[in-house]
Motif scaffolding. Structure first.
Motif, short mmCIF file in Angstrom:
data_model
loop_
_atom_site.label_atom_id
_atom_site.label_comp_id
_atom_site.label_asym_id
_atom_site.label_seq_id
_atom_site.Cartn_x
_atom_site.Cartn_y
_atom_site.Cartn_z
N ARG A 164 -5.17 8.80 -5.00
CA ARG A 164 -5.69 7.57 -4.40
C ARG A 164 -4.53 6.72 -3.89
O ARG A 164 -3.41 6.81 -4.37
CB ARG A 164 -6.50 6.77 -5.44
N LEU A 165 -4.83 5.90 -2.93
CA LEU A 165 -3.87 4.93 -2.43
C LEU A 165 -3.51 3.96 -3.55
O LEU A 165 -4.38 3.47 -4.27
CB LEU A 165 -4.47 4.16 -1.26
N ASN A 182 3.89 7.77 -5.28
CA ASN A 182 2.51 8.22 -5.42
C ASN A 182 2.48 9.69 -4.98
O ASN A 182 1.89 10.03 -3.96
CB ASN A 182 1.63 7.33 -4.51
N PRO A 183 3.16 10.56 -5.76
CA PRO A 183 3.49 11.91 -5.26
C PRO A 183 2.31 12.85 -5.07
O PRO A 183 2.43 13.82 -4.33
CB PRO A 183 4.46 12.45 -6.32
N ASP A 184 1.17 12.59 -5.71
CA ASP A 184 0.03 13.49 -5.56
C ASP A 184 -0.57 13.31 -4.16
O ASP A 184 -1.15 12.26 -3.86
CB ASP A 184 -1.03 13.17 -6.62
N LEU A 187 0.87 -1.17 0.00
CA LEU A 187 0.00 0.00 0.00
C LEU A 187 0.91 1.22 0.00
O LEU A 187 1.72 1.40 0.92
CB LEU A 187 -0.89 0.01 1.25
N LYS A 188 0.79 2.04 -1.02
CA LYS A 188 1.68 3.20 -1.15
C LYS A 188 0.84 4.48 -1.05
O LYS A 188 0.00 4.76 -1.91
CB LYS A 188 2.47 3.12 -2.45
N ALA A 189 1.10 5.22 0.01
CA ALA A 189 0.25 6.35 0.37
C ALA A 189 0.39 7.51 -0.60
O ALA A 189 1.47 7.74 -1.16
CB ALA A 189 0.59 6.81 1.77
N PRO A 190 -0.68 8.29 -0.80
CA PRO A 190 -0.55 9.54 -1.53
C PRO A 190 0.47 10.43 -0.85
O PRO A 190 0.50 10.55 0.38
CB PRO A 190 -1.96 10.15 -1.45
N VAL A 233 -7.07 1.35 4.10
CA VAL A 233 -7.82 0.69 3.04
C VAL A 233 -9.00 -0.06 3.68
O VAL A 233 -8.90 -0.55 4.81
CB VAL A 233 -6.91 -0.29 2.26
N SER A 234 -10.10 -0.11 2.96
CA SER A 234 -11.28 -0.79 3.49
C SER A 234 -11.17 -2.30 3.29
O SER A 234 -10.37 -2.77 2.48
CB SER A 234 -12.54 -0.28 2.78
N MET A 235 -11.99 -3.04 4.03
CA MET A 235 -12.01 -4.48 3.86
C MET A 235 -12.42 -4.86 2.43
O MET A 235 -11.85 -5.78 1.84
CB MET A 235 -12.97 -5.13 4.87
N SER A 236 -13.36 -4.15 1.87
CA SER A 236 -13.82 -4.49 0.51
C SER A 236 -12.70 -4.26 -0.51
O SER A 236 -12.50 -5.09 -1.41
CB SER A 236 -15.06 -3.67 0.14
#
Length: 401
Positions: A278-279, A272-274, A264-267, A372-375
């Motif tokens: 989105r994640l 994920n420079p913006d 998971l790469k954070a904004p 992040v959500s479970m879905s």
């Protein structure tokens, strides 16, 4: 980062004080680098600090950086002071032990940093040399070299002499042999990258990014083989670790060997420079028989994380179904290499694990700590996707679907 700019300025000052004409004399090389651009005619490099030769070993990428608690600034401070002296070479180097490539190979197989003399063709360039792939550690100033020579008699360990002298030994077997003899993947990678392992006709320079992953993969396959018939763990265990802006969760559940890495790469992070974006999610996995092809999404991170997991299972003589989640937060502002993934996973197992009732329960407990959500997790992860079907079968709650 302002800090990195400062380090480059300091390195430039040290270079100006150390260089005499176009020649730098008396440096000590702890490591090597092989580029991949224009393969099979690649850039062969010697990595040597400038003005800090007595501490040359501290500049080589090893697990010691993690044990010393290096942060991102520390890594860049080391690497910006490391000159990458390069010369173009064909990758076929079976019998090449003279000239620049011969010197590079002698440095790689030695058991400690080697004193060398370099004749540089012009002044170094001070643009930091690295990649967003985050496999190899960043490299500092780069200069073309006319010649290089060793100014001492390097000490070569007996085990490496054995693999070097056996032209009939496949590279995979030689790597496994060195690992079993106590060599860590960092040392094996150096030897592989300069074409000092494998069958004679096939010995060639291996770009560093490729060799790092090849060693992690080969040793991982060997370890997986050692646990194929091992009993399963009997509880679901969860470990956590964090390092240089990365959070790691490792869930190990009873069952046959399966493995998945979810990233998971954070904004606002380096990939994920913006900050308003989105994640970014990436995942790769394997079953009991392992993989037959290179991973598609997680690159060298997959093999580094898997190695740390398999080392722990082999040490326990157990197998398990293992789910590793890596969250690269926006505090991970520059890539430092997969060594930090490998060492973070390795060290996670030194901590006391939490115990969960089930694999599914562990994931459900973990989700509130993730961005992040479970879905979304189920949609991306093969192992987490199984939670949905089982939860629906047992009435696992509509709110999580």
């Amino acid at each position: 980062s302002y800090a990195v700019t400062e380090y480059l300025d300091d390195a430039r000052t040290r270079f100006d004080e150390t260089l005499s004409g176009d020649t730098m004399v008396g440096s000590t090389a702890p490591s090597v680098f092989v580029g991949r651009s224009s393969y099979p005619r690649v850039s062969a490099g010697l990595l040597a600090p400038v003005g800090d030769e007595d501490d040359a070993a501290d500049y080589a990428t090893t697990g010691e950086w993690y044990r010393q608690g290096y942060d991102i600034d520390d890594v860049f401070q080391r690497r910006t002071g490391l000159l990458n002296s390069t010369r173009r070479s064909n990758v076929d180097v079976h019998d090449v032990w003279d000239g620049f490539v011969g010197t590079q190979r002698e440095v790689a197989i030695a058991d400690r940093p080697v004193d060398i003399e370099l004749d540089l063709d012009g002044s170094p360039g001070f643009d930091l040399d690295g990649s967003l792939e985050d496999i190899a550690a960043p490299r500092g100033p780069r200069a073309s070299a006319d010649t290089a020579r060793v100014t001492e008699n390097p000490s070569v360990p007996r085990a490496i002499e054995k693999t070097l002298s056996d032209d009939d030994w496949r590279a995979e077997g030689a790597m496994t042999y060195l690992y079993r003899r106590g060599y860590d993947v960092y040392e094996i990678n150096n030897v592989l990258s300069v074409g000092a392992l494998g069958q004679g006709a096939h010995r060639r320079l291996v770009p560093t990014r490729w060799s790092i992953t090849a060693v992690d993969d080969t040793v991982g396959k060997y370890l997986r083989g050692t646990i194929r018939n091992a009993p399963s763990i009997d509880r679901t265990l969860v470990w956590h670790n964090s390092y240089v802006g990365n959070d790691y969760w490792i869930i190990a559940a009873p069952g046959e060997w399966e493995f998945e890495l979810l990233e998971l790469k954070a904004p606002g992070s380096i990939w994920n420079p913006d900050p308003n974006g989105r994640l970014y999610m990436a995942a790769d996995s394997e079953g009991y028989e392992g993989r037959t092809s290179y991973v598609e999404e997680t690159s060298g991170a997959y093999y580094a994380a898997r190695l740390g997991v398999l080392e722990e299972l082999a040490d326990r003589d157990r197998q398990a179904t293992v789910f590793v989640i890596r969250h690269a937060t926006n505090e991970y502002w520059a890539p430092v290499g997969v060594w930090q993934i490998r060492e973070s996973v390795r060290d996670a197992f030194s901590k006391e694990p939490a115990v969960a009732e089930t694999f599914h329960g562990a994931i459900r407990e973990l989700v509130p700590r993730l961005p992040v959500s479970m879905s979304d997790l189920r949609r991306k992860s093969t192992l987490a996707a199984g939670v949905q079907s089982d939860l629906s079968a047992f009435g696992g709650g509509k709110g999580d679907r």
